[in-house]
Design an enzyme around this catalytic site. Structure first.
Site, mmCIF file in Angstrom:
data_model
loop_
_atom_site.group_PDB
_atom_site.id
_atom_site.type_symbol
_atom_site.label_atom_id
_atom_site.label_comp_id
_atom_site.label_asym_id
_atom_site.label_seq_id
_atom_site.Cartn_x
_atom_site.Cartn_y
_atom_site.Cartn_z
ATOM 1 N N ARG A 2 -89.167 20.144 -17.269
ATOM 2 C CA ARG A 2 -90.325 21.008 -17.145
ATOM 3 C C ARG A 2 -90.204 21.926 -15.945
ATOM 4 O O ARG A 2 -89.580 21.593 -14.944
ATOM 5 C CB ARG A 2 -91.591 20.168 -16.973
ATOM 6 C CG ARG A 2 -91.890 19.307 -18.144
ATOM 7 C CD ARG A 2 -93.076 18.426 -17.907
ATOM 8 N NE ARG A 2 -94.228 19.221 -17.495
ATOM 9 C CZ ARG A 2 -95.396 18.713 -17.160
ATOM 10 N NH1 ARG A 2 -95.579 17.413 -17.145
ATOM 11 N NH2 ARG A 2 -96.391 19.492 -16.810
ATOM 12 N N ARG A 17 -83.376 35.621 -22.245
ATOM 13 C CA ARG A 17 -82.328 36.303 -23.007
ATOM 14 C C ARG A 17 -81.402 37.117 -22.118
ATOM 15 O O ARG A 17 -80.275 37.407 -22.498
ATOM 16 C CB ARG A 17 -82.952 37.221 -24.060
ATOM 17 C CG ARG A 17 -83.700 36.480 -25.114
ATOM 18 C CD ARG A 17 -82.739 35.944 -26.163
ATOM 19 N NE ARG A 17 -83.462 35.117 -27.105
ATOM 20 C CZ ARG A 17 -83.230 33.832 -27.297
ATOM 21 N NH1 ARG A 17 -82.296 33.220 -26.601
ATOM 22 N NH2 ARG A 17 -83.902 33.150 -28.178
ATOM 23 N N CYS A 33 -92.228 31.256 -27.720
ATOM 24 C CA CYS A 33 -93.313 31.481 -26.765
ATOM 25 C C CYS A 33 -94.642 31.116 -27.420
ATOM 26 O O CYS A 33 -94.826 31.312 -28.619
ATOM 27 C CB CYS A 33 -93.360 32.944 -26.335
ATOM 28 S SG CYS A 33 -91.910 33.498 -25.431
ATOM 29 N N GLU A 47 -100.959 28.851 -23.571
ATOM 30 C CA GLU A 47 -101.591 27.622 -23.084
ATOM 31 C C GLU A 47 -103.044 27.566 -23.540
ATOM 32 O O GLU A 47 -103.667 28.594 -23.786
ATOM 33 C CB GLU A 47 -101.578 27.584 -21.550
ATOM 34 C CG GLU A 47 -100.275 27.195 -20.940
ATOM 35 C CD GLU A 47 -99.913 25.733 -21.134
ATOM 36 O OE1 GLU A 47 -100.809 24.867 -21.150
ATOM 37 O OE2 GLU A 47 -98.724 25.467 -21.258
ATOM 38 N N ARG A 93 -94.961 28.538 -18.096
ATOM 39 C CA ARG A 93 -94.408 27.181 -18.117
ATOM 40 C C ARG A 93 -93.208 27.148 -19.062
ATOM 41 O O ARG A 93 -93.219 27.795 -20.113
ATOM 42 C CB ARG A 93 -95.457 26.181 -18.594
ATOM 43 C CG ARG A 93 -96.603 25.968 -17.630
ATOM 44 C CD ARG A 93 -97.654 25.067 -18.278
ATOM 45 N NE ARG A 93 -98.711 24.674 -17.376
ATOM 46 C CZ ARG A 93 -99.835 25.375 -17.169
ATOM 47 N NH1 ARG A 93 -100.020 26.526 -17.789
ATOM 48 N NH2 ARG A 93 -100.751 24.934 -16.343
ATOM 49 N N TYR A 103 -91.365 23.434 -9.999
ATOM 50 C CA TYR A 103 -92.648 24.132 -9.900
ATOM 51 C C TYR A 103 -92.568 25.085 -8.724
ATOM 52 O O TYR A 103 -92.320 24.653 -7.589
ATOM 53 C CB TYR A 103 -93.789 23.119 -9.717
ATOM 54 C CG TYR A 103 -93.958 22.267 -10.949
ATOM 55 C CD1 TYR A 103 -94.839 22.641 -11.946
ATOM 56 C CD2 TYR A 103 -93.192 21.121 -11.133
ATOM 57 C CE1 TYR A 103 -94.973 21.886 -13.102
ATOM 58 C CE2 TYR A 103 -93.313 20.356 -12.280
ATOM 59 C CZ TYR A 103 -94.207 20.743 -13.256
ATOM 60 O OH TYR A 103 -94.325 19.994 -14.400
ATOM 61 N N ARG A 130 -98.166 19.950 -10.294
ATOM 62 C CA ARG A 130 -97.534 18.633 -10.172
ATOM 63 C C ARG A 130 -96.864 18.506 -8.817
ATOM 64 O O ARG A 130 -95.644 18.481 -8.708
ATOM 65 C CB ARG A 130 -96.494 18.428 -11.283
ATOM 66 C CG ARG A 130 -97.026 18.258 -12.682
ATOM 67 C CD ARG A 130 -97.910 17.023 -12.854
ATOM 68 N NE ARG A 130 -97.287 15.775 -12.490
ATOM 69 C CZ ARG A 130 -96.688 14.943 -13.344
ATOM 70 N NH1 ARG A 130 -96.626 15.231 -14.622
ATOM 71 N NH2 ARG A 130 -96.176 13.812 -12.914
#
Length: 124
Positions: free
Chosen positions: A7, A63, A75, A78, A90, A108, A116
């Site tokens: 992530r 890309r 894509c 959220e 994200r 992050y 997080r």
């Protein structure tokens, strides 16, 4: 070899095409660097953005990175939860790796560190 999810998240200051593309590339490169995988190790990548980012498809940033031409990328948006972090991109990369779950470095950056802090690397 095991399939692992890696992530990452990053924020941008503006809903600007160039900024979205550059931030996505920066995040993807950092995820790859910290977890020592190659694009050929990637099964697929899901990228999401908050609903305030629509100036560009963030996949364009991926890309432009060497080796990602054949990696399947999708894509999505959220869930627009009230008072959630704004202008956030994200990435969830599904990667073949020899790393154990606890060895995976989730990345992050910028204001996304607050999502997080327990998983965030301190260097930026």
């Amino acid at each position: 070899m095991m399939v692992r999810g890696i992530r990452g998240a990053i924020t941008v200051e503006e809903n600007d095409r160039k900024e979205i593309i550059l931030a996505t590339a920066k995040l993807a490169e950092r995820m790859q660097e910290e977890n020592k995988y190659h694009p050929s190790d990637v099964s697929h990548i899901l990228i999401t953005t908050t609903n305030d980012l629509n100036a560009a498809f963030p996949a364009v940033g991926l890309r432009e990175l060497e080796g990602y031409e054949l990696v399947p990328v999708m894509c999505a948006q959220e869930i627009p939860v009230p008072n959630s972090l704004e202008k956030c991109i994200r990435i969830m990369a599904t990667v073949n790796t020899n790393k154990q779950q606890h060895e995976v470095q989730h990345i992050y950056l910028e204001k996304a560190i607050q999502l997080r802090p327990d998983l965030s690397l301190t260097k930026d």
